[in-house]
Design an enzyme around this catalytic site. Sequence first.
Site, short mmCIF file in Angstrom:
data_model
loop_
_atom_site.label_atom_id
_atom_site.label_comp_id
_atom_site.label_asym_id
_atom_site.label_seq_id
_atom_site.Cartn_x
_atom_site.Cartn_y
_atom_site.Cartn_z
N ASN A 166 19.71 -7.87 35.19
CA ASN A 166 19.41 -6.43 35.38
C ASN A 166 20.05 -5.85 36.64
O ASN A 166 20.50 -4.71 36.64
CB ASN A 166 17.90 -6.17 35.33
CG ASN A 166 17.15 -6.88 36.43
OD1 ASN A 166 17.56 -7.94 36.88
ND2 ASN A 166 16.06 -6.29 36.87
N GLU A 264 11.14 -15.02 42.12
CA GLU A 264 11.05 -13.56 41.97
C GLU A 264 10.93 -13.29 40.48
O GLU A 264 11.93 -13.35 39.76
CB GLU A 264 12.32 -12.90 42.53
CG GLU A 264 12.56 -13.10 44.01
CD GLU A 264 11.71 -12.19 44.89
OE1 GLU A 264 10.79 -11.54 44.36
OE2 GLU A 264 11.95 -12.17 46.10
N CYS A 298 12.42 -5.20 37.67
CA CYS A 298 11.17 -5.95 37.82
C CYS A 298 10.10 -5.07 38.44
O CYS A 298 8.93 -5.18 38.12
CB CYS A 298 11.42 -7.18 38.68
SG CYS A 298 12.21 -6.79 40.24
N GLU A 475 12.31 -12.04 49.85
CA GLU A 475 13.73 -11.83 50.12
C GLU A 475 13.86 -10.52 50.89
O GLU A 475 12.91 -9.77 51.05
CB GLU A 475 14.51 -11.76 48.82
CG GLU A 475 14.46 -13.06 48.05
CD GLU A 475 15.44 -13.08 46.89
OE1 GLU A 475 15.08 -12.58 45.81
OE2 GLU A 475 16.58 -13.56 47.08
#
Length: 494
Positions: A166, A264, A298, A475
Site C-alpha cells: 500500500n 506493523e 493501515c 518506527e
Amino acid sequence: MTLDALIQTYFDTGTLPDLPRDHFIDGQFIAPQAGAYMDSFDPATGTAFGDFAAGTAADVDAAVSSAARGLAVWRDTPPAQRCAILNNVARLMRAEADLLAVVETLDSGKTLAEAQGDVASSARLFEYYAGAADKLDGRSVNLGNDNAAFTIREPVGITAHIIPWNYPTSTLVRGIAPALAAGCSAVVKPAETTPFTALLIADLLVRAGLPAGVVNVVTGTGAEAGAPLVTDPRVRHVTFTGSVATGVHVMQAVAPNVTGLTLELGGKSPLVAFADADPEAVADGALWAIFSNAGQICTAGSRLVIHRDLHDQVLDKLVAKARALRIGHGLRGPDMGAVNSPQHLNSIAAHVDRARDRGVDILCGGKPACDPETGKGWFFEPTILGGLSPDDDAVIQEIFGPVLAVQKFATEEEALLLANGTEFALAAGVYTSDISTAIRMARRIDAGQVTVNDYWAGGIELPFGGNRKSGFGREKGLEGLDAYTRPKAITLAV
Ligand code: NAD
C-alpha cells in the site's frame, strides 16, 4: 525525462524504459538463480507493464551473504560519513522523485499526488535519520571510584524488511533509513505486486555513496522469498509490515532464532466526532481519513463514531462529498485511484456484499467500478455503511478499502467503548471544540497515535506503531532507531 514525458511515454507504450527486473545484490542487479520472473500489473488498467525476478531461497542466501559483507564495512564507517551519505541519498531521491512517483503510481494504483507525497516524505526520512547517525551516543555511569563505566550503542547487525503494497516507498524507507543510520545492513523483500521502487531506491543508494552490499533487495512471493529471509539465522532483526495473519506467522517463524521483531499490522481506526465539533471539518476529515489511497492505509479512519446529534448533518455532507469523488487512472489526477489487485478488489466487494445481505444500510457506493475513461481497472466505489452495531463484521474487521463504517453514540463513555471496541489499536482521531474532552479521549483511547481536529496531522518526526493486534515496536521519530541499536555496558576497574 520530465514528469510529463514519463507519463506520455507510459500512455504511448504501456511501459517505461529501463525498469529494473532483477534482484539487487552486492551493489548490482543480479538475475534470479531459478531464472523465473513474475508480471507486475497496473491496477488502473489491469495490464502488465513490467516483470521482475521471482526470488527463491538461493537468492535470499546470496543477499544475506552480501549483507554480511556490507555490514562489516558499514558498521565501521565513521558516523559523520554515514550522515553525509544519507544526506546524499535524500538529495538524489528528490532529483529522481518524478520517476519514483510515476513508477509507484503504476505499481500500486494510487494517485500520482499520493505517490509524490510518499516520495517526498521518504526523502525527509533519509534526511532526518542522517541527522541522527552521528548522535547515537552512549552514557557514562557512576559506579563509584573503583570503576569507570560507560555504554555504547551498537548496530544490531543484518536487518530484514518485509514490505506491503500500500505504501511501498515510505514503508521501506522508514525501516532502512534508521537501520542505516545505526550502522546496520539490510535485505528487503517488497510485496509481490509492488517491487519496482525498492529496486530503484537500492540502486540510488549505491549511486549516492552507500557501499555495495549494505542494502539488498530480493523480489518475489512471501512464501518463496519472504519466508527464507525472516528465518535466516544471520538476520538479527525483522521489521514486518503487513496483515495480522502473516505477522503472527512471521512471529512464530523467527522464534527459534530469537530474532528481534517489529510488527506493523492492521487497523480499524475510529474517528470520534462529538456534538460540539464543526460539522464541515468532521465531514472533510472523515472523507479523507477513509478515501485517501482508496482506503488502503493501515491507519485509515475506517470507522466514524459520531454523536447522534451531529450524525444526520455530517452524513448528508459526507455522502454528497463521497459521491462527488472522481475515480480514475492515478496518472490522470483523479481524487481516488485503483485498489491494488483483483484479489483485493474481490475481498472488498465480498465484505460489502455480506453487509448488504445482513441488511446494513449502504448510504453510498457499494460496488466495484472501472476507470470511466477506459472502462478498465480494479476500482471500488467510495462506500459508506450506516446503522451498524458494535459487533458487526464491518465494524470489527479490517476491510482495507474505501469503505467507511458509521457508528452512533450518546455519551462520552459510550464513545470510548466504541472507539476501543475492536482487536486493533493503531490510530484514532477526535473531533471536538472542548479541549478537556480532547485530552481525556486522547489519554483513554488505546492507539499508537491520536490526532485532534485533523486526522492526518503528524509527520515522520513522531513515533508510529500500534498496540494489541496492530502490532508492537515503533518506527519513525527518534524511537525508530531503537530497534536497530542495542546498548552495550562496559566497565573498567580503576
Ligand atoms: P501481507 O501480510 O499479505 O503481506 C505483507 C508482506 O509479507 C508481503 O511482502 C508478502 O510477500 C510478505 N509475506 C507473506 N507471507 C510471508 C511469509 N510467510 N514470510 C515472510 N513474508 C511473507 O499484507 P499486505 O496484504 O501486503 O498488506 C496489507 C496489510 O498490511 C493490511 O492489514 C494493512 O493494515 C497492513 N499494513 C500495516 C501498516 C502499519 O504500519 N501498521 C502499514 C501498511 C500496511
